[in-house]
Design an enzyme around this catalytic site. Structure first.
Site, PDB file in Angstrom:
ATOM      1  N   ASN A   8      18.378 104.536  30.039  1.00  0.00           N
ATOM      2  CA  ASN A   8      17.957 103.206  29.599  1.00  0.00           C
ATOM      3  C   ASN A   8      19.109 102.564  28.823  1.00  0.00           C
ATOM      4  OD1 ASN A   8      16.976 101.156  27.820  1.00  0.00           O
ATOM      5  ND2 ASN A   8      14.887 101.811  28.278  1.00  0.00           N
ATOM      6  N   HIS A  11      19.960  99.150  24.893  1.00  0.00           N
ATOM      7  CA  HIS A  11      20.663  99.000  23.616  1.00  0.00           C
ATOM      8  C   HIS A  11      22.126  98.624  23.768  1.00  0.00           C
ATOM      9  CE1 HIS A  11      17.121  99.744  21.544  1.00  0.00           C
ATOM     10  NE2 HIS A  11      17.059 101.048  21.750  1.00  0.00           N
ATOM     11  N   ARG A  19      25.977  89.646  18.901  1.00  0.00           N
ATOM     12  CA  ARG A  19      27.006  88.642  18.692  1.00  0.00           C
ATOM     13  C   ARG A  19      26.941  87.461  19.658  1.00  0.00           C
ATOM     14  NH1 ARG A  19      32.962  89.261  16.597  1.00  0.00           N
ATOM     15  NH2 ARG A  19      31.619  89.908  14.900  1.00  0.00           N
ATOM     16  N   HIS A  51      14.514  97.158  30.291  1.00  0.00           N
ATOM     17  CA  HIS A  51      13.225  96.554  29.931  1.00  0.00           C
ATOM     18  C   HIS A  51      13.453  95.057  29.729  1.00  0.00           C
ATOM     19  CE1 HIS A  51       9.527  96.734  26.982  1.00  0.00           C
ATOM     20  NE2 HIS A  51       9.391  95.835  27.922  1.00  0.00           N
ATOM     21  N   ARG A  53      12.047  92.111  28.348  1.00  0.00           N
ATOM     22  CA  ARG A  53      10.969  91.734  27.430  1.00  0.00           C
ATOM     23  C   ARG A  53      10.713  90.231  27.462  1.00  0.00           C
ATOM     24  NH1 ARG A  53       9.236  94.733  23.121  1.00  0.00           N
ATOM     25  NH2 ARG A  53       9.892  96.908  23.168  1.00  0.00           N
ATOM     26  N   ARG A  57      14.988  89.960  24.043  1.00  0.00           N
ATOM     27  CA  ARG A  57      15.793  90.312  22.871  1.00  0.00           C
ATOM     28  C   ARG A  57      17.029  91.133  23.223  1.00  0.00           C
ATOM     29  NH1 ARG A  57      11.724  94.569  20.007  1.00  0.00           N
ATOM     30  NH2 ARG A  57      10.353  92.800  20.325  1.00  0.00           N
ATOM     31  N   GLU A  78      11.328  98.247  33.394  1.00  0.00           N
ATOM     32  CA  GLU A  78      10.155  98.357  32.518  1.00  0.00           C
ATOM     33  C   GLU A  78       9.668  96.953  32.218  1.00  0.00           C
ATOM     34  OE1 GLU A  78      11.768 102.260  30.053  1.00  0.00           O
ATOM     35  OE2 GLU A  78      11.462 100.356  29.000  1.00  0.00           O
ATOM     36  N   THR A 109       8.789 100.015  22.218  1.00  0.00           N
ATOM     37  CA  THR A 109       7.443 100.159  22.758  1.00  0.00           C
ATOM     38  C   THR A 109       6.668 101.180  21.923  1.00  0.00           C
ATOM     39  OG1 THR A 109       8.443  99.751  24.886  1.00  0.00           O
ATOM     40  CG2 THR A 109       6.189 100.560  24.902  1.00  0.00           C
ATOM     41  N   GLU A 159       4.433 107.737  33.471  1.00  0.00           N
ATOM     42  CA  GLU A 159       5.470 108.175  32.534  1.00  0.00           C
ATOM     43  C   GLU A 159       4.745 108.514  31.242  1.00  0.00           C
ATOM     44  OE1 GLU A 159       9.162 106.017  32.290  1.00  0.00           O
ATOM     45  OE2 GLU A 159       9.344 106.491  30.155  1.00  0.00           O
ATOM     46  N   HIS A 198      10.651 108.450  25.854  1.00  0.00           N
ATOM     47  CA  HIS A 198      10.562 107.813  24.534  1.00  0.00           C
ATOM     48  C   HIS A 198      10.898 108.819  23.429  1.00  0.00           C
ATOM     49  CE1 HIS A 198       9.533 104.094  22.392  1.00  0.00           C
ATOM     50  NE2 HIS A 198       9.541 104.941  21.382  1.00  0.00           N
ATOM     51  N   GLY A 220      17.044 106.509  26.367  1.00  0.00           N
ATOM     52  CA  GLY A 220      17.946 105.419  26.012  1.00  0.00           C
ATOM     53  C   GLY A 220      18.585 105.568  24.660  1.00  0.00           C
TER      54      GLY A 220
HETATM   55  N1  PXP Z   1      10.380 104.891  28.588  1.00  0.00           N
HETATM   56  C1  PXP Z   1       9.782 103.729  28.216  1.00  0.00           C
HETATM   57  C2  PXP Z   1       8.614 103.268  29.007  1.00  0.00           C
HETATM   58  C3  PXP Z   1      10.263 102.984  27.134  1.00  0.00           C
HETATM   59  O1  PXP Z   1       9.660 101.833  26.796  1.00  0.00           O
HETATM   60  C4  PXP Z   1      11.404 103.443  26.442  1.00  0.00           C
HETATM   61  C5  PXP Z   1      11.959 102.642  25.316  1.00  0.00           C
HETATM   62  O2  PXP Z   1      12.526 101.486  25.825  1.00  0.00           O
HETATM   63  C6  PXP Z   1      12.001 104.636  26.880  1.00  0.00           C
HETATM   64  C7  PXP Z   1      11.455 105.352  27.933  1.00  0.00           C
HETATM   65  C8  PXP Z   1      13.233 105.172  26.247  1.00  0.00           C
HETATM   66  O3  PXP Z   1      13.000 105.518  24.932  1.00  0.00           O
HETATM   67  P1  PXP Z   1      14.214 105.878  23.992  1.00  0.00           P
HETATM   68  O4  PXP Z   1      15.066 104.652  23.895  1.00  0.00           O
HETATM   69  O5  PXP Z   1      13.555 106.252  22.721  1.00  0.00           O
HETATM   70  O6  PXP Z   1      14.952 107.013  24.650  1.00  0.00           O
END
Ligand code: PXP
Length: 249
Positions: A8, A11, A19, A51, A53, A57, A78, A109, A159, A198, A220
């Site tokens: 993921n 970030h 910035r 993702h 959103r 963001r 996502e 999330t 998931e 997650h 991620g």
């Molecule tokens: N899976 C889903 C559905 C998520 O929403 C997230 C967070 O964006 C992740 C996995 C990845 O989580 P993390 O960034 O904590 O590894």
């Protein structure tokens, strides 16, 4: 067969937006989301997860179109189940969609999707996405009713939300791993592919390995955080090395 890793890269976009939110497309905008995706693929990621959103963001619409065009592996989008984002997903045609709950105020999330409570709305979106060539996953807590409802509405994958597992330690984490195991067993028996994600890190992942049937992990934050010190490629290689320890399905 080992578990697949979806990286993921939200970030990476978070850093860019810190910035350049109002200057996307300018010559000096960095870091490049595409470069991050290609680097993740070069390191051995099996898919790229983003993702989109409602508040944009981090990932923005043009990232999603760009990645879909340029990456060589698979794209996992996502998304919250809203008409706006569903319309984009139908245009982009990602390989996978993971339906997530979405609340504007949350930092990330929080908690799984309530498939039981939103059965009909989700069933309709799953059907549209599947007919459009996208396989759909439900991001759910390890709750057996949510697993059953996910299968019943036609999702092909779940998931399992590992946030509680990641945030707890000791006995409480072990108990959550058992809940995840039970959910995975039920999901597998209902024909669902079992993914998880997650809060997973190289530290906590081995404790998740009691969960059977894991096909894919989406990770991620810890990879991108670690990449500040060792680079994205090494951070992913380190994660893949831990994943290799999974005893199998
Ligand atoms: N899976 C889903 C559905 C998520 O929403 C997230 C967070 O964006 C992740 C996995 C990845 O989580 P993390 O960034 O904590 O590894």
């Amino acid at each position: 067969m080992s578990i697949y890793l979806g990286v993921n890269i939200d970030h990476v976009a978070t850093l860019r937006q810190a910035r350049y939110r109002t200057m996307l497309g300018a010559h000096n905008v960095e870091p490049s989301i595409l470069q991050a995706a290609l680097e993740a693929e070069a390191a051995g990621a099996h898919s790229i997860t983003v993702h989109l959103r409602a508040d944009r963001r981090h990932i923005v619409d043009e990232d999603v179109y760009l990645l879909r065009r340029e990456i060589g592996t698979m794209m996992n989008l996502e998304m919250g189940n809203t008409p706006e984002i569903l319309g984009i997903a139908l245009k982009v045609k990602p390989h996978f969609v993971c339906m997530v709950p979405e609340n504007r105020e949350e930092v990330t999330t929080e908690g799984g999707l309530d498939v039981v409570g939103q059965r009909e709305a989700l069933r309709a979106s799953v059907s549209k996405l599947e007919q459009n060539g996208t396989r759909v996953s439900m991001f759910i807590d390890p709750d057996l009713d949510q697993v059953r409802a996910s299968a019943e509405i036609g999702a092909r994958m779940i998931e399992l939300h590992t946030g509680t597992f990641a945030n707890e330690i000791g006995e409480k984490r072990a108990m959550e791993a058992f809940r995840l195991k039970a959910a995975a067993e039920l999901g597998h028996s209902l024909g669902l592919q079992i993914n998880a994600g997650h809060g997973l890190t190289t530290e906590n992942l081995p404790e998740l390995f009691i969960v059977p049937h894991l096909a894919e992990l989406n990770i991620g934050h810890s990879i991108v955080a670690r990449s500040v010190f060792v680079g994205l490629r090494t951070a992913i290689l380190e994660m893949l090395e831990v994943i290799k320890g999974y005893p199998g399905k």
